[in-house]
Design a protein around this motif. Structure first.
Motif, PDB file in Angstrom:
ATOM      1  N   ASP A  12       0.828  -1.207   0.000  1.00  0.00           N
ATOM      2  CA  ASP A  12       0.000   0.000   0.000  1.00  0.00           C
ATOM      3  C   ASP A  12       0.860   1.253   0.000  1.00  0.00           C
ATOM      4  O   ASP A  12       0.494   2.276  -0.611  1.00  0.00           O
ATOM      5  N   LEU A  13       2.008   1.179   0.659  1.00  0.00           N
ATOM      6  CA  LEU A  13       2.910   2.323   0.669  1.00  0.00           C
ATOM      7  C   LEU A  13       3.564   2.511  -0.696  1.00  0.00           C
ATOM      8  O   LEU A  13       3.811   3.646  -1.134  1.00  0.00           O
ATOM      9  N   GLU A  14       3.841   1.403  -1.384  1.00  0.00           N
ATOM     10  CA  GLU A  14       4.452   1.497  -2.708  1.00  0.00           C
ATOM     11  C   GLU A  14       3.474   2.052  -3.740  1.00  0.00           C
ATOM     12  O   GLU A  14       3.879   2.708  -4.704  1.00  0.00           O
ATOM     13  N   LYS A  15       2.185   1.786  -3.526  1.00  0.00           N
ATOM     14  CA  LYS A  15       1.202   2.320  -4.462  1.00  0.00           C
ATOM     15  C   LYS A  15       1.165   3.847  -4.429  1.00  0.00           C
ATOM     16  O   LYS A  15       0.864   4.499  -5.431  1.00  0.00           O
ATOM     17  N   LEU A  16       1.456   4.402  -3.257  1.00  0.00           N
ATOM     18  CA  LEU A  16       1.492   5.864  -3.165  1.00  0.00           C
ATOM     19  C   LEU A  16       2.602   6.452  -4.023  1.00  0.00           C
ATOM     20  O   LEU A  16       2.510   7.598  -4.479  1.00  0.00           O
ATOM     21  N   ALA A  17       3.671   5.666  -4.234  1.00  0.00           N
ATOM     22  CA  ALA A  17       4.789   6.133  -5.065  1.00  0.00           C
ATOM     23  C   ALA A  17       4.643   5.688  -6.512  1.00  0.00           C
ATOM     24  O   ALA A  17       5.622   5.752  -7.280  1.00  0.00           O
ATOM     25  N   ASN A  18       3.461   5.193  -6.879  1.00  0.00           N
ATOM     26  CA  ASN A  18       3.193   4.738  -8.250  1.00  0.00           C
ATOM     27  C   ASN A  18       4.093   3.577  -8.630  1.00  0.00           C
ATOM     28  O   ASN A  18       4.470   3.408  -9.793  1.00  0.00           O
ATOM     29  N   LEU A  19       4.454   2.771  -7.620  1.00  0.00           N
ATOM     30  CA  LEU A  19       5.197   1.544  -7.895  1.00  0.00           C
ATOM     31  C   LEU A  19       4.211   0.408  -8.056  1.00  0.00           C
ATOM     32  O   LEU A  19       3.392   0.151  -7.167  1.00  0.00           O
ATOM     33  N   LYS A  20       4.284  -0.272  -9.187  1.00  0.00           N
ATOM     34  CA  LYS A  20       3.404  -1.404  -9.412  1.00  0.00           C
ATOM     35  C   LYS A  20       3.853  -2.572  -8.542  1.00  0.00           C
ATOM     36  O   LYS A  20       5.040  -2.780  -8.323  1.00  0.00           O
ATOM     37  N   GLU A  49      13.881  17.937  -1.072  1.00  0.00           N
ATOM     38  CA  GLU A  49      15.205  18.336  -0.608  1.00  0.00           C
ATOM     39  C   GLU A  49      15.809  17.303   0.342  1.00  0.00           C
ATOM     40  O   GLU A  49      17.012  17.309   0.570  1.00  0.00           O
ATOM     41  N   LYS A  50      14.962  16.439   0.913  1.00  0.00           N
ATOM     42  CA  LYS A  50      15.466  15.385   1.794  1.00  0.00           C
ATOM     43  C   LYS A  50      15.875  14.153   0.995  1.00  0.00           C
ATOM     44  O   LYS A  50      16.936  13.562   1.239  1.00  0.00           O
ATOM     45  N   TYR A  51      15.055  13.747   0.043  1.00  0.00           N
ATOM     46  CA  TYR A  51      15.332  12.556  -0.756  1.00  0.00           C
ATOM     47  C   TYR A  51      14.871  12.848  -2.181  1.00  0.00           C
ATOM     48  O   TYR A  51      13.676  13.012  -2.437  1.00  0.00           O
ATOM     49  N   LYS A  52      15.823  12.891  -3.082  1.00  0.00           N
ATOM     50  CA  LYS A  52      15.508  13.215  -4.472  1.00  0.00           C
ATOM     51  C   LYS A  52      14.852  12.033  -5.164  1.00  0.00           C
ATOM     52  O   LYS A  52      14.974  10.891  -4.723  1.00  0.00           O
ATOM     53  N   ALA A  53      14.180  12.315  -6.261  1.00  0.00           N
ATOM     54  CA  ALA A  53      13.515  11.262  -7.024  1.00  0.00           C
ATOM     55  C   ALA A  53      14.540  10.282  -7.572  1.00  0.00           C
ATOM     56  O   ALA A  53      15.649  10.652  -7.969  1.00  0.00           O
ATOM     57  N   CYS A  54      14.177   9.011  -7.589  1.00  0.00           N
ATOM     58  CA  CYS A  54      15.097   7.958  -8.024  1.00  0.00           C
ATOM     59  C   CYS A  54      14.311   6.882  -8.754  1.00  0.00           C
ATOM     60  O   CYS A  54      13.086   6.933  -8.867  1.00  0.00           O
ATOM     61  N   TYR A  55      15.047   5.885  -9.208  1.00  0.00           N
ATOM     62  CA  TYR A  55      14.407   4.798  -9.944  1.00  0.00           C
ATOM     63  C   TYR A  55      13.687   3.856  -8.980  1.00  0.00           C
ATOM     64  O   TYR A  55      13.866   3.909  -7.756  1.00  0.00           O
ATOM     65  N   SER A  56      12.910   2.953  -9.557  1.00  0.00           N
ATOM     66  CA  SER A  56      12.006   2.107  -8.770  1.00  0.00           C
ATOM     67  C   SER A  56      12.750   1.207  -7.805  1.00  0.00           C
ATOM     68  O   SER A  56      12.322   1.010  -6.659  1.00  0.00           O
ATOM     69  N   HIS A  57      13.882   0.603  -8.237  1.00  0.00           N
ATOM     70  CA  HIS A  57      14.558  -0.342  -7.349  1.00  0.00           C
ATOM     71  C   HIS A  57      15.143   0.384  -6.130  1.00  0.00           C
ATOM     72  O   HIS A  57      15.142  -0.156  -5.013  1.00  0.00           O
ATOM     73  N   LYS A  58      15.655   1.607  -6.331  1.00  0.00           N
ATOM     74  CA  LYS A  58      16.172   2.371  -5.193  1.00  0.00           C
ATOM     75  C   LYS A  58      15.038   2.859  -4.288  1.00  0.00           C
ATOM     76  O   LYS A  58      15.164   2.864  -3.058  1.00  0.00           O
ATOM     77  N   LEU A  59      13.950   3.264  -4.883  1.00  0.00           N
ATOM     78  CA  LEU A  59      12.814   3.728  -4.096  1.00  0.00           C
ATOM     79  C   LEU A  59      12.208   2.589  -3.277  1.00  0.00           C
ATOM     80  O   LEU A  59      11.756   2.792  -2.137  1.00  0.00           O
TER      81      LEU A  59
END
Length: 650
Positions: A12-20, A49-59
Motif C-alpha cells: 500500500d505504501l508502494e502504491k502511493l509512489a506509483n510503484l506497481k 530536498e530530503k530525498y531526491k527522485a530515483c528509480y524504482s529499485h532504489k525507491l
C-alpha cells in the motif's frame, strides 16, 4: 482521513509512489534494465530536498529500509516514520543564514498527535491502551476492548486497568502492597463508628474505590461513604466497581436510575456517593467525621483543606508515599515540603513519622484545632498517621508546643529534644547525655527538625482497633496492632493480654470492652450500648484515661551498637536484661532489631556489654584450647633451661 504514513502493508505504501506491485522483483528475475524503461519517482513520505527522485529499485529499498522497518504497529496498521513538513521545527541559526532541519516524526493512529521518537511513540500508544482508548477513528471495525482484571481483597471485588500497580501508566492506581495500610484505616474507622453513628467519611483519592467499598460493605449503615476523584476515568471505574459489589451509587446526592437492579433476588441498601472534583474543593465545601488522604506523594498540599471543615472529635488519616524525602534520601525535598532539616539516622523511620505529624499539627493549628495522635506507622512503602481533631485554641496551643528541635550526636547516635523556652543556650551540646563534644574534635552534633515531640500512639485506641481487626478477620493487621500496643505501653509481648475477664460471647452481645491502663482489672468501658450523645460528651474524659505513661521517644538498633569481637545476646533476652535493670523496654515496628527504652545510650551499651560473650576465630580458639589444656606444662617449662625467657615479667 488517516495520514498517508499509516498503512497496512508495504504494497500500500508502494502504491502511493506509483510503484506497481512486484515490479522490482519481476525486473530482477528477468535481468532487465530498469533504467531503460523506468522513470524517476519521488518518495511520498520525504520532501524533495530530503530525498531526491530515483528509480524504482532504489525507491523500493528506501521505503522498505527507511520507513517500513522503523514503523510502529497497532491493530494491524503500521505507523511509518514521516519526513514531510507536518510538524513545525524550530530553525537553527548558522551565521547569517537560517538552516531548516527536517523533523522526523510519527502520526498517532488514535489521536493524530505527532511524536518525534519511536520509543516515545510506543509509550504514547501504550498510554492509550492503558486508558482503554483502543478504538481508532480511522478503523471502521471497532477494536476489541481489553479485558479488565478483577481482584479481590477483604471480600470486595475491584476491576482494574492494565498496569494497575504503576501510577505513571494508569489513571486508576491499585497497589496490592498497601493492603495492610487499608486494613489499619478500616480498623480506625470501625472504632469511630462505635463511638457515634452514623458518620460521614470521605476517601478523597478514590482511584479504584477499593477503600470506600470496603467501608460501605462491612460497616453498612454505620457510615455514609463518599468517594472522590478528579479523574474522569477513575470515577467511571469507581462506579463500575460499585455495580460489581452490588452497591448503589449516589451521584450528586441523587440515586442513579441504572443502579436500581442490584442482582438476581438480592437486595442491598448500602449506597456510596461518587463525586468528581478536586480534593481541596470537596473538603472546603462539606464537613466530614472521617477523612482519609492518600495522594501520590506528599499530602501537605491538602492538610489545610482537611482541617478546615472536619468535625470536632473527628479523625483525619493520611498516607504519605514520598519516602525518598521522608527517609532522608532527598533531604532538600524534605526541607521544601515539610520545612525540616534531617539526616540519615538509625531511627529514620520514626523521624519520618514525626516530620509528618509536625506538618499536620501546624495545619490544624492554623484552623484553631489541636490534634491527638492515635497511630503513626512507618513501613517500607508508606508512612501512615491517624489523628483525632480537638477544636479550640487551647488544644491548638498545647499541640503546637510539642513541636521542637532535636539534637543528634553523629558520633554515638545519642539524641534528645531541645528544652522548651526562647532563651538561646551558649552550648546546646551540653543537653546531650554523651560527652562526645568534649572528647571528639570539631562539631559532633546536628540540629534536626522541627519535629513532633509528643506520643506517637494511643494505647486504648489501638486496643479497640485490635478488637475490630479480630472481629472482621483482618489477620495482617492483628500482628502489627499487637506490636503497636506493646510499643505504646512500652512493654514486652509476654505481658500483653488481648482478652479481659469477659468471654467472647459477652463481648459480642454488649459491645467492645476496653481495659483502661491505669484502672482496676474489672473497670471496662462498654462502647457498643452507649448513646451517641453520651459518647461525644464523655469522649474527652475517656481519652485522658486511655493515655498511659508516655512511651520513650526513639529507639536503638542493637546491631548498630554491638561491640566488635563480642557475640551479643538474643534480642528477647536482652529485653529481659534491660527490664531487670529497672528500665522500660519494648520492641518497635519501625525496626525489627530496634529496642525502645528509656535507658540512656551509655546504660544501654553497658547492659549489652555485660551480657555479650567474646568471639574467637579458629586460630584463636585452638590457642585458647591449647593454653587451657597445657597450663601446668607451660608453667613448668618456664622454670627450665629449655624455655627461653626475655624478661622478668615473662
Amino acid at each position: 482521513e488517516k495520514h498517508i504514513s499509516i498503512q497496512r502493508h508495504l504494497a500500500d505504501l508502494e502504491k502511493l509512489a506509483n510503484l506497481k506491485e512486484g515490479e522490482f522483483t519481476m525486473a530482477v528475475s528477468q535481468n532487465t534494465d530498469l533504467h531503460a524503461t523506468d522513470e524517476k519517482k519521488p518518495c511520498p513520505l520525504c520532501p524533495e530536498e530530503k530525498y531526491k527522485a530515483c528509480y524504482s529499485h532504489k525507491l523500493h529499498r528506501h521505503l522498505q529500509n527507511f520507513h517500513w522497518k522503523v514503523s510502529v504497529e497497532f491493530e494491524g496498521y503500521r505507523m511509518c516514520i514521516c519526513y514531510l513538513p507536518c510538524r513545525p521545527v524550530k530553525p537553527n541559526l548558522v551565521g547569517d543564514q537560517t538552516c531548516s532541519k527536517m523533523g522526523a516524526h510519527y502520526h498517532c493512529i488514535i489521536c493524530s498527535a505527532t511524536i518525534t521518537r519511536r520509543t516515545d511513540m510506543i509509550s504514547h500508544i501504550n498510554r492509550h491502551v492503558n486508558k482503554g482508548e483502543t478504538e481508532s477513528r480511522f478503523i471502521t471495525v471497532p477494536a476489541p476492548k481489553s479485558s479488565h482484571e478483577v481482584l479481590k481483597e477483604s471480600a470486595t471485588d475491584v476491576r482494574v486497568l492494565p498496569n494497575y500497580s504503576t501510577p505513571q501508566k494508569t489513571d486508576s492506581y491499585f497497589n496490592p502492597k498497601m493492603k495492610l495500610n487499608r486494613q489499619l484505616i478500616f480498623c480506625a474507622l470501625a472504632v469511630l463508628a462505635e463511638e457515634r453513628k452514623p458518620i460521614e467519611c470521605l476517601d478523597a483519592f478514590g482511584a479504584t474505590g477499593i477503600m470506600g467499598l470496603q467501608w460501605a460493605k462491612h460497616l453498612k449503615s454505620s457510615v455514609k461513604v463518599t468517594i472522590n476523584d478528579c479523574n474522569e476515568n477513575s470515577v467511571m471505574m469507581i462506579r463500575e466497581n460499585c455495580h460489581l459489589n452490588k452497591i448503589k451509587v449516589r451521584l450528586n446526592t441523587k440515586e442513579d436510575d441504572n443502579d436500581e437492579a442490584m442482582g438476581d433476588g438480592e437486595e442491598n441498601t448500602d449506597s456510596i456517593e461518587v463525586t468528581k472534583m478536586d480534593a481541596n474543593v470537596i473538603m472546603h465545601l462539606r464537613s466530614f467525621d472521617f477523612i482519609h488522604l492518600d495522594p501520590f506523594g506528599t499530602s501537605v498540599n491538602y492538610l489545610d483543606s482537611a482541617f478546615r471543615n472536619v468535625r470536632n472529635l473527628g479523625i483525619v488519616s493520611l498516607t504519605s508515599t514520598d519516602i525518598s524525602s521522608l527517609y532522608a534520601k532527598a533531604q532538600h525535598v524534605a526541607l521544601r515540603h515539610y520545612g525540616c532539616n534531617i539526616v540519615r539516622t538509625e531511627y529514620y523511620k520514626e523521624l519520618a513519622a514525626r516530620i509528618v505529624i509536625a506538618a499536620v499539627t501546624r495545619a490544624a493549628a492554623r484552623c484553631n484545632k489541636g490534634i491527638e495522635v492515635l497511630l503513626a506507622v512507618a513501613l517500607e512503602h508508606f508512612v501512615l498517621v491517624v489523628v483525632r481533631v480537638l477544636r479550640g485554641p487551647s488544644p491548638a496551643d498545647d499541640s503546637a508546643k510539642k513541636i521542637r528541635y532535636l539534637i543528634h550526636c553523629q558520633w554515638c547516635e545519642e539524641r534528645i529534644f531541645q528544652k522548651e523556652g526562647n532563651m538561646v543556650e551558649e552550648n546546646p551540646y551540653q543537653q546531650l547525655p554523651c560527652d562526645c563534644h568534649g572528647s571528639m574534635p570539631g562539631k559532633t552534633a546536628v540540629v534536626l527538625g522541627p519535629l513532633w515531640s509528643g506520643a506517637l500512639f494511643n494505647a486504648g485506641f489501638l486496643r479497640r482497633m485490635y478488637f475490630e481487626a479480630v472481629q472482621y478477620g483482618l489477620d495482617e493487621a492483628q500482628s502489627l496492632l499487637k506490636t503497636l500496643v506493646c510499643e505504646a505501653e512500652c512493654t514486652t509481648l509476654k505481658h500483653y493480654s488481648t482478652h479481659g475477664p469477659y468471654d467472647e460471647n459477652k463481648q459480642e452481645e454488649c459491645g467492645v470492652y476496653i481495659k483502661t491502663p491505669n484502672a482496676s482489672p474489672d473497670s471496662y468501658s462498654v462502647l457498643g450500648k452507649r448513646k451517641n450523645d453520651e459518647v461525644i460528651q464523655n469522649s474527652a474524659k475517656r481519652q485522658k484515661s486511655e493515655n498511659s505513661a508516655e512511651h520513650p521517644a526513639f529507639y536503638y538498633n542493637i546491631h548498630r551498637h554491638s561491640i566488635k569481637g563480642m557475640n551479643m545476646p538474643k534480642l528477647n533476652k536482652f529485653l529481659n536484661y534491660l527490664s531487670e535493670a529497672g528500665y522500660r523496654v519494648s520492641r518497635t515496628h519501625f525496626d525489627p532489631m530496634g529496642v525502645r527504652t528509656n535507658a540512656p545510650l551509655a546504660q544501654f551499651k553497658t547492659v549489652l556489654m555485660k551480657y555479650s560473650t567474646p568471639t574467637y576465630t579458629v586460630g584463636q580458639a585452638e590457642d585458647a584450647e591449647f593454653l587451657e589444656d597445657d597450663k601446668s606444662g607451660v608453667a613448668a617449662a618456664m622454670f627450665t633451661k629449655d624455655y627461653p625467657t626475655h624478661g622478668a615479667a615473662e
